[in-house]
Design an enzyme around this catalytic site. Structure first.
Site, PDB file in Angstrom:
ATOM      1  N   HIS A 230       5.603   7.710  -3.076  1.00 48.61           N
ATOM      2  CA  HIS A 230       7.065   7.701  -2.929  1.00 48.61           C
ATOM      3  C   HIS A 230       7.496   8.971  -2.201  1.00 48.61           C
ATOM      4  O   HIS A 230       7.133   9.160  -1.052  1.00 48.61           O
ATOM      5  CB  HIS A 230       7.691   7.564  -4.329  1.00 48.61           C
ATOM      6  N   HIS A 269       5.623   0.330   4.055  1.00 45.12           N
ATOM      7  CA  HIS A 269       6.815   0.402   3.199  1.00 45.12           C
ATOM      8  C   HIS A 269       6.918  -0.906   2.430  1.00 45.12           C
ATOM      9  O   HIS A 269       6.611  -1.967   2.949  1.00 45.12           O
ATOM     10  CB  HIS A 269       8.079   0.618   4.048  1.00 45.12           C
ATOM     11  N   ASP A 327       8.752   9.258   6.145  1.00 41.00           N
ATOM     12  CA  ASP A 327       7.978  10.437   5.723  1.00 41.00           C
ATOM     13  C   ASP A 327       6.990  10.898   6.778  1.00 41.00           C
ATOM     14  O   ASP A 327       6.522  12.035   6.747  1.00 41.00           O
ATOM     15  CB  ASP A 327       7.223  10.118   4.421  1.00 41.00           C
TER      16      ASP A 327
HETATM   17  C1  SDX Z   1       9.181   6.119   0.469  1.00 42.33           C
HETATM   18  O1  SDX Z   1      11.139   2.278  -1.855  1.00 42.33           O
HETATM   19  C2  SDX Z   1      11.651   3.064  -1.007  1.00 42.33           C
HETATM   20  O2  SDX Z   1      12.664   2.790  -0.415  1.00 42.33           O
HETATM   21  C3  SDX Z   1      10.908   4.355  -0.808  1.00 42.33           C
HETATM   22  C4  SDX Z   1      11.467   5.252   0.254  1.00 42.33           C
HETATM   23  C5  SDX Z   1      12.812   5.785  -0.148  1.00 42.33           C
HETATM   24  O3  SDX Z   1      13.561   6.181   0.751  1.00 42.33           O
HETATM   25  O4  SDX Z   1      13.052   5.897  -1.370  1.00 42.33           O
HETATM   26  O5  SDX Z   1      11.584   4.564   1.473  1.00 42.33           O
HETATM   27  C6  SDX Z   1      10.593   6.473   0.468  1.00 42.33           C
HETATM   28  O6  SDX Z   1       8.589   6.146  -0.571  1.00 42.33           O
HETATM   29  C7  SDX Z   1       8.517   5.677   1.749  1.00 42.33           C
HETATM   30  C8  SDX Z   1       7.025   5.301   1.541  1.00 42.33           C
HETATM   31  C9  SDX Z   1       6.239   6.606   1.521  1.00 42.33           C
HETATM   32  N1  SDX Z   1       4.850   6.335   1.075  1.00 42.33           N
HETATM   33  C10 SDX Z   1       3.840   6.480   1.922  1.00 42.33           C
HETATM   34  O7  SDX Z   1       3.952   6.723   3.125  1.00 42.33           O
HETATM   35  C11 SDX Z   1       2.476   6.371   1.258  1.00 42.33           C
HETATM   36  C12 SDX Z   1       1.622   5.423   2.098  1.00 42.33           C
HETATM   37  N2  SDX Z   1       2.203   4.113   2.024  1.00 42.33           N
HETATM   38  C13 SDX Z   1       1.631   3.209   1.031  1.00 42.33           C
HETATM   39  O8  SDX Z   1       1.327   3.817  -0.190  1.00 42.33           O
HETATM   40  C14 SDX Z   1       2.373   1.896   0.973  1.00 42.33           C
HETATM   41  O9  SDX Z   1       2.690   1.524   2.244  1.00 42.33           O
HETATM   42  C15 SDX Z   1       3.609   1.750   0.115  1.00 42.33           C
HETATM   43  C16 SDX Z   1       3.380   2.203  -1.290  1.00 42.33           C
HETATM   44  C17 SDX Z   1       4.738   2.502   0.710  1.00 42.33           C
HETATM   45  C18 SDX Z   1       3.891   0.270   0.094  1.00 42.33           C
HETATM   46  O10 SDX Z   1       2.751  -0.311  -0.473  1.00 42.33           O
HETATM   47  P1  SDX Z   1       2.644  -1.896  -0.613  1.00 42.33           P
HETATM   48  O11 SDX Z   1       3.916  -2.464  -1.114  1.00 42.33           O
HETATM   49  O12 SDX Z   1       1.383  -2.232  -1.338  1.00 42.33           O
HETATM   50  O13 SDX Z   1       2.479  -2.329   0.901  1.00 42.33           O
HETATM   51  P2  SDX Z   1       2.154  -3.776   1.322  1.00 42.33           P
HETATM   52  O14 SDX Z   1       2.209  -4.731   0.183  1.00 42.33           O
HETATM   53  O15 SDX Z   1       3.016  -4.042   2.501  1.00 42.33           O
HETATM   54  O16 SDX Z   1       0.597  -3.659   1.784  1.00 42.33           O
HETATM   55  C19 SDX Z   1       0.094  -4.679   2.613  1.00 42.33           C
HETATM   56  C20 SDX Z   1      -1.330  -4.264   2.933  1.00 42.33           C
HETATM   57  C21 SDX Z   1      -2.202  -4.023   1.721  1.00 42.33           C
HETATM   58  O17 SDX Z   1      -3.518  -4.273   2.169  1.00 42.33           O
HETATM   59  P3  SDX Z   1      -4.201  -5.721   1.869  1.00 42.33           P
HETATM   60  O18 SDX Z   1      -4.269  -5.830   0.354  1.00 42.33           O
HETATM   61  O19 SDX Z   1      -3.283  -6.763   2.487  1.00 42.33           O
HETATM   62  O20 SDX Z   1      -5.573  -5.661   2.523  1.00 42.33           O
HETATM   63  O21 SDX Z   1      -1.310  -3.008   3.650  1.00 42.33           O
HETATM   64  C22 SDX Z   1      -2.055  -2.056   2.915  1.00 42.33           C
HETATM   65  C23 SDX Z   1      -2.069  -2.534   1.491  1.00 42.33           C
HETATM   66  O22 SDX Z   1      -3.198  -2.005   0.814  1.00 42.33           O
HETATM   67  N3  SDX Z   1      -1.340  -0.790   3.054  1.00 42.33           N
HETATM   68  C24 SDX Z   1      -1.870   0.307   3.621  1.00 42.33           C
HETATM   69  C25 SDX Z   1      -0.848   1.251   3.628  1.00 42.33           C
HETATM   70  N4  SDX Z   1       0.247   0.720   3.063  1.00 42.33           N
HETATM   71  C26 SDX Z   1      -0.069  -0.543   2.711  1.00 42.33           C
HETATM   72  N5  SDX Z   1      -3.112   0.548   4.109  1.00 42.33           N
HETATM   73  C27 SDX Z   1      -3.296   1.773   4.627  1.00 42.33           C
HETATM   74  N6  SDX Z   1      -2.353   2.749   4.671  1.00 42.33           N
HETATM   75  C28 SDX Z   1      -1.125   2.514   4.187  1.00 42.33           C
HETATM   76  N7  SDX Z   1      -0.214   3.472   4.225  1.00 42.33           N
END
Ligand code: SDX
Length: 393
Positions: A230, A269, A327
């Site tokens: 987050h 995201h 971020d």
């Molecule tokens: C913020 O909620 C908000 O609004 C938050 C925020 C705010 O203003 O409050 O916007 C701020 O928190 C932004 C996000 C910051 N976090 C990061 O940058 C950390 C890296 N990102 C990931 O942890 C992830 O993208 C999340 C947690 C943000 C979202 O995760 P999800 O919901 O699991 O993403 P998804 O379901 O779209 O994933 C789809 C696929 C999955 O792989 P498969 O199971 O399909 O093989 O994409 C993969 C995920 O594992 N994936 C990533 C990835 N993010 C998702 N793989 C590699 N790197 C990534 N960053």
């Protein structure tokens, strides 16, 4: 259908609450604060305190309203002198977010006794206290971690310039913040001010729904924001860039991402399945700051651009709709502003406080508000009888 927006039934089934504050369209990459597109607020002449007024009251202020709002916030930026003793209890190397959680929660001990959360005027006073004091406390966390004396607020500076003064000024020399850098930090605060029902905002709403005081609720929001998935992501982006080191190491790092040994921090995201509109604005701000500071050839920025280019062209990321989020660039900008990595999430908390407190106030203003009580799907053991120790295997 609510107002101008229509939602498909599937979405409505997942919605946890209604709110008039922020609208996100993850597919279109749109973000509106009280109906105003984020691009127009961040780059169209507004500033962070005006955006705070908009988020809290729902409308842009008149000149007189804005002047009164700025004056009131400015005149409450000092903290009770006794609060400064809390820092003596922290280890010198304590993470600033640990100090933020502790000290903001401790505000309950200073301002909670006479607070009636059912009284709109009392809630407004709490809002002003938090908005006014959160930058002062954040700057104190930074100064303590650097072994510097606390700097008192200056009423002759704008909210964001004063925040930079409280962080970076020293008693030994005059300090006048660079207006280009002040505008960049002000834009960072606008972009991070609110974002609908993200994890930390949901935490503040849930804790507030029990009637807990707003200072404790905001401390809970700060704790939630700290996580690397987050608000801790911008800190994680810089640590990731340090770990990669150079462009030559990017292919191997990307293989690790595809093998799921680590994530590409700053990408992806839960809601945006297109470009995070804040990331595009942050990237333009990044260009401005690096140009102002002559850091266009900054190796960390060049590495970030190489990473972004590869990710945007790679099938693994494209197929999963993984685009840079806010971020990815905010860490680079803050690093260029001289803000240390461990302070990045603190800056995010300073910005998001207005979002948290606006949602808290919106919820507490609802006469039909009830305590939140998420239910669960039980998947544990079926009913069974107790087995005495002597009868166990
Ligand atoms: C913020 O909620 C908000 O609004 C938050 C925020 C705010 O203003 O409050 O916007 C701020 O928190 C932004 C996000 C910051 N976090 C990061 O940058 C950390 C890296 N990102 C990931 O942890 C992830 O993208 C999340 C947690 C943000 C979202 O995760 P999800 O919901 O699991 O993403 P998804 O379901 O779209 O994933 C789809 C696929 C999955 O792989 P498969 O199971 O399909 O093989 O994409 C993969 C995920 O594992 N994936 C990533 C990835 N993010 C998702 N793989 C590699 N790197 C990534 N960053």
């Amino acid at each position: 259908k609510t107002g101008m927006f229509t939602f498909d039934p599937g979405f409505l089934a997942t919605a946890s609450c209604e709110s008039k504050i922020t609208f996100i369209d993850g597919d279109q990459g749109q973000l509106y604060y009280r109906g105003y597109p984020i691009e127009q607020l961040a780059e169209g002449g507004s500033d962070f305190l005006e955006t705070c007024y908009l988020l809290i009251y729902g409308e842009l202020p008149s000149k007189a309203q804005k002047d009164e709002f700025v004056k009131t916030v400015t005149e409450h930026t000092m903290v009770h002198e006794q609060l400064t003793r809390f820092w003596q209890g922290f280890r010198r190397d304590a993470h600033p977010m640990a100090m933020m959680v502790g000290v903001v929660g401790a505000l309950s001990a200073f301002y909670q006794d006479s607070l009636d959360v059912a009284n709109p005027r009392h809630r407004e006073v709490a809002i002003y206290r938090l908005l006014s004091k959160i930058p002062t406390i954040a700057a104190m966390c930074y100064r303590y971690s650097q072994g510097l004396p606390f700097a008192y607020p200056r009423n002759d500076l704008s909210y964001t310039a004063n925040f930079m003064h409280m962080m970076f000024s020293t008693p030994c020399a005059p300090y006048e913040p660079n207006p280009v850098l002040v505008r960049a930090l002000d834009r960072i605060l606008i972009l991070h001010a609110d974002h609908e029902q993200n994890a930390s905002t949901s935490t503040v709403r849930l804790s507030g729904s029990s009637g807990a005081n707003p200072f404790a609720c905001i401390a809970a929001g700060i704790a939630t924001l700290w996580g690397p998935s987050h608000g801790g992501a911008n800190e994680a982006v810089l640590l990731m860039l340090d770990e990669i080191g150079s462009v030559e190491n990017v292919p191997a790092f990307m293989e690790g991402v595809k093998n799921k040994t680590h994530k590409l921090m700053g990408f992806g995201h839960r809601v945006y399945k297109n470009m995070d509109p804040r990331a595009a604005i942050m990237k333009r701000t990044c260009d401005e700051v690096l140009a102002e500071l002559g850091l266009q050839d900054d190796p960390k920025f060049k590495l970030a651009m190489a990473l972004e280019k590869i990710a945007l062209e790679d099938e693994y990321f494209v197929s999963r709709k993984l685009y840079p989020n806010v971020d990815f660039y905010s860490g680079i900008v803050q690093s260029a502003l001289g803000i240390p990595v461990e302070m990045f999430t603190v800056i995010f908390a300073v910005a998001r406080t207005v979002g948290w407190i606006s949602h808290w106030n919106e919820m507490m203003s609802d006469p039909g508000m009830k305590i939140g009580r998420p239910r669960q799907l039980y998947t544990g053991a079926p009913r069974r009888d107790y087995v005495k120790m002597a009868d166990r295997g």
